[in-house]
Motif scaffolding. Structure first.
Motif, mmCIF file in Angstrom:
data_model
loop_
_atom_site.group_PDB
_atom_site.id
_atom_site.type_symbol
_atom_site.label_atom_id
_atom_site.label_comp_id
_atom_site.label_asym_id
_atom_site.label_seq_id
_atom_site.Cartn_x
_atom_site.Cartn_y
_atom_site.Cartn_z
ATOM 1 N N ASN A 1 -3.945 0.326 -7.012
ATOM 2 C CA ASN A 1 -2.895 0.356 -6.113
ATOM 3 C C ASN A 1 -3.376 1.207 -5.055
ATOM 4 N N CYS A 2 -3.109 0.444 -3.775
ATOM 5 C CA CYS A 2 -3.589 1.403 -2.633
ATOM 6 C C CYS A 2 -2.880 0.709 -1.270
ATOM 7 N N CYS A 3 -3.194 1.066 -0.218
ATOM 8 C CA CYS A 3 -2.571 0.323 0.904
ATOM 9 C C CYS A 3 -3.349 1.042 2.248
ATOM 10 N N SER A 4 -3.034 0.431 3.385
ATOM 11 C CA SER A 4 -3.843 0.753 4.364
ATOM 12 C C SER A 4 -4.086 2.254 4.834
ATOM 13 N N VAL A 5 -3.074 2.972 4.235
ATOM 14 C CA VAL A 5 -3.215 4.455 4.479
ATOM 15 C C VAL A 5 -4.015 5.228 3.730
ATOM 16 N N CYS A 6 -4.232 4.831 2.651
ATOM 17 C CA CYS A 6 -4.970 5.375 1.576
ATOM 18 C C CYS A 6 -6.013 4.870 1.046
ATOM 19 N N GLY A 7 -6.451 3.351 0.989
ATOM 20 C CA GLY A 7 -7.273 2.515 0.136
ATOM 21 C C GLY A 7 -8.471 2.378 1.075
ATOM 22 N N LYS B 1 4.503 -2.492 6.844
ATOM 23 C CA LYS B 1 3.440 -1.758 7.561
ATOM 24 C C LYS B 1 2.289 -1.140 6.809
ATOM 25 N N ARG B 2 2.276 -0.949 5.673
ATOM 26 C CA ARG B 2 1.329 -0.506 4.884
ATOM 27 C C ARG B 2 0.207 -1.624 4.542
ATOM 28 N N ARG B 3 0.818 -2.965 4.303
ATOM 29 C CA ARG B 3 0.007 -3.890 3.550
ATOM 30 C C ARG B 3 -0.106 -5.070 4.735
ATOM 31 N N MET C 1 -4.177 8.154 -4.008
ATOM 32 C CA MET C 1 -3.029 7.481 -3.537
ATOM 33 C C MET C 1 -2.182 8.438 -2.644
ATOM 34 N N CYS C 2 -1.666 7.565 -1.353
ATOM 35 C CA CYS C 2 -0.849 8.459 -0.398
ATOM 36 C C CYS C 2 0.531 8.391 -1.353
ATOM 37 N N PRO C 3 1.517 9.255 -0.867
ATOM 38 C CA PRO C 3 2.754 9.475 -1.584
ATOM 39 C C PRO C 3 3.482 7.864 -1.667
ATOM 40 N N ASP C 4 3.367 7.009 -0.844
ATOM 41 C CA ASP C 4 4.361 5.911 -1.064
ATOM 42 C C ASP C 4 3.497 5.002 -2.154
ATOM 43 N N CYS C 5 2.178 4.914 -2.233
ATOM 44 C CA CYS C 5 1.684 4.277 -3.159
ATOM 45 C C CYS C 5 1.816 4.993 -4.553
ATOM 46 N N GLN C 6 1.919 6.474 -4.635
ATOM 47 C CA GLN C 6 2.064 7.068 -5.834
ATOM 48 C C GLN C 6 3.569 6.743 -6.154
#
Ligand code: ZN
Ligand code: ZN
Ligand code: FE
Length: 752
Positions: A182-188, A124-126, A161-166
């Motif tokens: 580190n990052c993803c579509s939610v936080c990057g 989902k996030r990447r 960073m979102c909680p998942d990335c953290q």
């Protein structure tokens, strides 16, 4: 049972930080039932490991041999210490002061695992997220603002960073443990189209770019170290427009493909070339063309192409979407800049510097802090030779033989320039800066940044003895002791520094031009380097360089200069070659040659190549430096059985190589460019051997260093090496830095 345990302390030095080394140690410790700890300190990584002898042996073996591919172990010192019956293996907090000894790693191409992530629709996030990275890949130096290399010191600081990335970042067993970007579509970061009315962002922006490419447009794409201008490599109209836009009628363009197999459709690819192409450094690799008709305009007249692979997730996604639309061709990916200006790195620059702005401009909001071009390399067998050293290689230091108390700056030269800061036993070369006329500010800014990263101010400044080089003038404004160096001696010292060679050595510099100590322009120099310094032992018989730098592009001038020297007048056979030169110009240049006015003497090998290329190819002008020489090289298919030898004569302490027999040979074979090419390459290689043998007979020296821009000619380089090796010499050449002026600054630590 416990008394069977052994404990060892291991200190690992090298490139072992910021690349997932501690998690690797942790994993192999767990696998081998080892207890103890690992920590980072200023010297590298320190480990205490305890376990049964066989487990411990396996652990140490795996530590040395299975280390992450990005690491480089310079030494691993092991000593036994008393066991303490520890039970768990832990990663300890880093110890040791604030001294800036641990360097920032270089940028890394997207890894196979991250490629899986971005193309896995269940992720989902990447899924199709263009900034995906992990400990094994992603941006490093280009986003680093300061040391230590830590998220808050990078341009990723603004993205929380979102909680998942953290969670990934903190989980030692996760592939993203301590991956600073580190990052993803939610936080990057996100991509967007510059200047679009309703904002076009994310996947829509990429799709718009992709459809523009398919339609034959030229687009701009912000990547890792700057913007590229990109377009289809097989659309002839588009390539033509790009050549016009960049004012680049002939110069080859770099290509990008998604996979090595795609590259193989266009080029021959050896096992080693494939390895380098697919390596995390992901440079542009110069490869031999396969005969194909669909991309003739990429490198006209040349038998090789420069290919790199899609090295960021954004590039990967672009290729994926292209192929979804049935477009399965390479893209041109050329630095977004004009002439020799630095590559553009932000929206403002690209809109200001590129006229007829490409459409669309695909940008993103991850700021590029350090401007960085793509690196360019070629291979001979399994050895990599660098032509342009930037992304993936900078700022990896080059290890020197000994530590210097002084902090030294090597200011470099004027074209294809780099500078170099020597701190302790390490030399840090800047990224490729380029032409100093156009890139002075880039030079100054990179210099102040590198000084800041290393926490030093050079006290000794080594600069070229050419008084008019921009780098010389800049060097003279800097505080510290100034030391001059002759250009070609500097080339030779760069090889010695790289290979930690001790004098005495015979140095050979085959080059374009450089300022000599006798006020002539040098370029085919043979030196004896001993402990006291260097001595010029041989060179090419000098001829006038009519009109100075103008001769670099009007190559007929050098041909006329050499022909006049050899024959007095232009022999009949050569007259047609000069047909397209205007009578007036011909007269003016003839006068320059006979009077010496505006025609300094030169022993340049680059210019001799130009002269020979003109007579073989009958092309009076070129649009980029060494174009004709590269075209001539492209005609050289095999080693010829017969070829002319340079006449070598001794005057006093000097050996002079005279190319007279070469021009006689060309006169007899004037309609066979391939024969001329093959014979000339062999003649030059044999001249190098003959000169080295003569100098060696006098001096008993058997070690030879080869450097200078002409050694980027793969044939000259490999034939010279073969001949010298066969004749019992030990041969050293530039490998970690370019043999052209981009490697010159590395000589600094050896200049007295
Ligand atoms: Zn990765
Ligand atoms: Zn996230
Ligand atoms: Fe040079």
């Amino acid at each position: 049972m416990k008394n069977q345990n052994q404990r060892k302390q291991i200190v690992v030095k090298g490139l072992v930080q910021g690349i997932g080394f501690r998690p690797f140690v942790y994993r192999i410790a767990k696998r081998n039932r080892i207890s103890g700890w690992v920590l980072n300190n200023v010297n590298g990584v320190k480990i205490q490991a305890e376990g049964k002898k066989t487990d411990l042996d396996n652990f140490v073996f795996q530590l040395k041999h299975n280390a992450p591919s990005l690491s480089r172990i310079d030494s691993a010192q092991t000593k036994p210490i008393p066991p303490i019956n520890s039970t768990d293996f832990i990663i300890k907090k880093s110890s040791g002061g604030t001294k800036k000894t641990t360097a920032i790693p270089s940028d890394l191409a997207i890894c196979p695992d991250c490629i899986k992530d971005i193309f896995n629709s269940k992720n989902k996030r990447r899924y199709l997220y263009p900034f995906t990275n992990c400990t094994n890949c992603g941006p490093r130096f280009t986003i680093a603002k300061s040391v230590p290399y830590d998220r808050k010191m990078t341009t990723m600081k603004r993205f929380k960073m979102c909680p998942d990335c953290q969670r990934e970042y903190e989980d030692i067993l996760d592939r993203r443990f301590h991956a600073q970007p580190n990052c993803c579509s939610v936080c990057g970061p996100q991509v967007y189209i510059v200047g679009s009315k309703g904002p076009i962002k994310g996947l829509k922006a990429i799709e718009k770019t992709v459809s523009a490419i398919i339609k034959g447009k030229i687009v701009a794409i912000k990547g890792l170290g700057g913007f590229h201008l990109a377009c289809s490599a097989v659309n002839k109209k588009t390539v033509k427009r790009l050549r016009k836009l960049k004012n680049r009628p002939d110069k080859p363009f770099a290509l990008m493909a998604q996979t090595a197999n795609q590259v193989e459709k266009y080029c021959r690819l050896s096992r080693y070339e494939r390895q380098v192409l697919t390596s995390p450094k992901a440079p542009i690799v110069m490869l031999e063309k396969k005969p194909r008709k669909d991309i003739p305009q990429i490198a006209p007249g040349l038998n090789h192409l420069g290919f790199m692979l899609a090295y960021t997730p954004l590039h990967q996604i672009i290729f994926k979407l292209l192929s979804k639309h049935g477009f399965n061709y390479p893209l041109i990916m050329t630095s977004a800049n004009l002439r020799d200006e630095p590559i553009c790195i932000d929206d403002e620059e690209i809109q200001k510097h590129i006229p007829n702005i490409p459409d669309p401009v695909l940008s993103h909001n991850r700021e590029i802090h350090n401007r960085m071009d793509d690196s360019v390399v070629f291979l001979i067998s399994d050895k990599t030779h660098i032509i342009r050293r930037a992304r993936g290689y900078v700022p990896d230091p080059i290890k020197l033989g000994k530590k210097d108390k002084n902090v030294i700056l090597g200011a470099g030269a004027d074209l294809k320039n780099t500078f170099c800061i020597v701190r302790g036993g390490e030399a840090y070369l800047s990224q490729y800066i380029g032409d100093m006329e156009d890139s002075q500010n880039f030079y100054k800014l990179s210099l102040s940044k590198l000084k800041e990263f290393l926490g030093v101010t050079p006290t000794r400044i080594v600069h070229d003895m050419h008084p008019d080089y921009v780098s010389t003038r800049l060097a003279k404004t800097m505080p510290g002791k100034k030391v001059k160096v002759q250009h070609h001696a500097s080339h030779v010292y760069s090889v010695m520094a790289e290979h930690r060679l001790k004098a005495p050595i015979i140095g050979v510099a085959l080059d374009g031009t450089g300022y000599g100590t006798d006020n002539t322009i040098w370029g085919s120099e043979f030196f004896l380097v001993n402990k006291k310094g260097w001595q010029r032992k041989g060179s090419l018989v000098p001829v006038p360089l009519p009109g100075g730098d103008k001769a670099v592009f009007e190559i007929w001038r050098m041909a006329l200069s050499h022909i006049t020297k050899v024959f007095g007048v232009v022999p009949k056979t050569f007259v047609p070659a000069f047909k397209s030169v205007s009578k007036n110009e011909f007269k003016t240049v003839s006068k320059m040659i006979s009077s010496g006015f505006n025609a300094p003497l030169t022993s340049s090998m680059g210019r001799l190549f130009d002269a020979v290329s003109f007579l073989a190819l009958k092309r009076p002008t070129v649009s980029y430096e060494a174009q004709a020489a590269m075209e001539l090289q492209s005609l050289c298919k095999k080693a010829p059985k017969t070829y002319p030898r340079f006449d070598i004569a001794q005057t006093g302490d000097m050996f002079w190589a005279n190319p007279l027999p070469i021009f006689e040979f060309i006169r007899k074979n004037s309609n066979s460019p391939q024969r001329i090419s093959e014979a000339f390459h062999m003649s030059v290689a044999n001249m190098v051997l003959d000169m080295v043998v003569l100098i060696s007979k006098q001096t008993k020296v058997k070690n030879v260093a080869l450097s200078g821009g002409v050694f980027q000619n793969k044939i000259i380089l490999s034939w010279c090496m073969d001949l010298l090796l066969k004749n019992g010499f030990k041969v050293y050449v530039n490998e970690q830095v370019p043999a052209n002026d981009g490697g010159l600054s590395l000589s600094a630590p050896l200049i007295k």
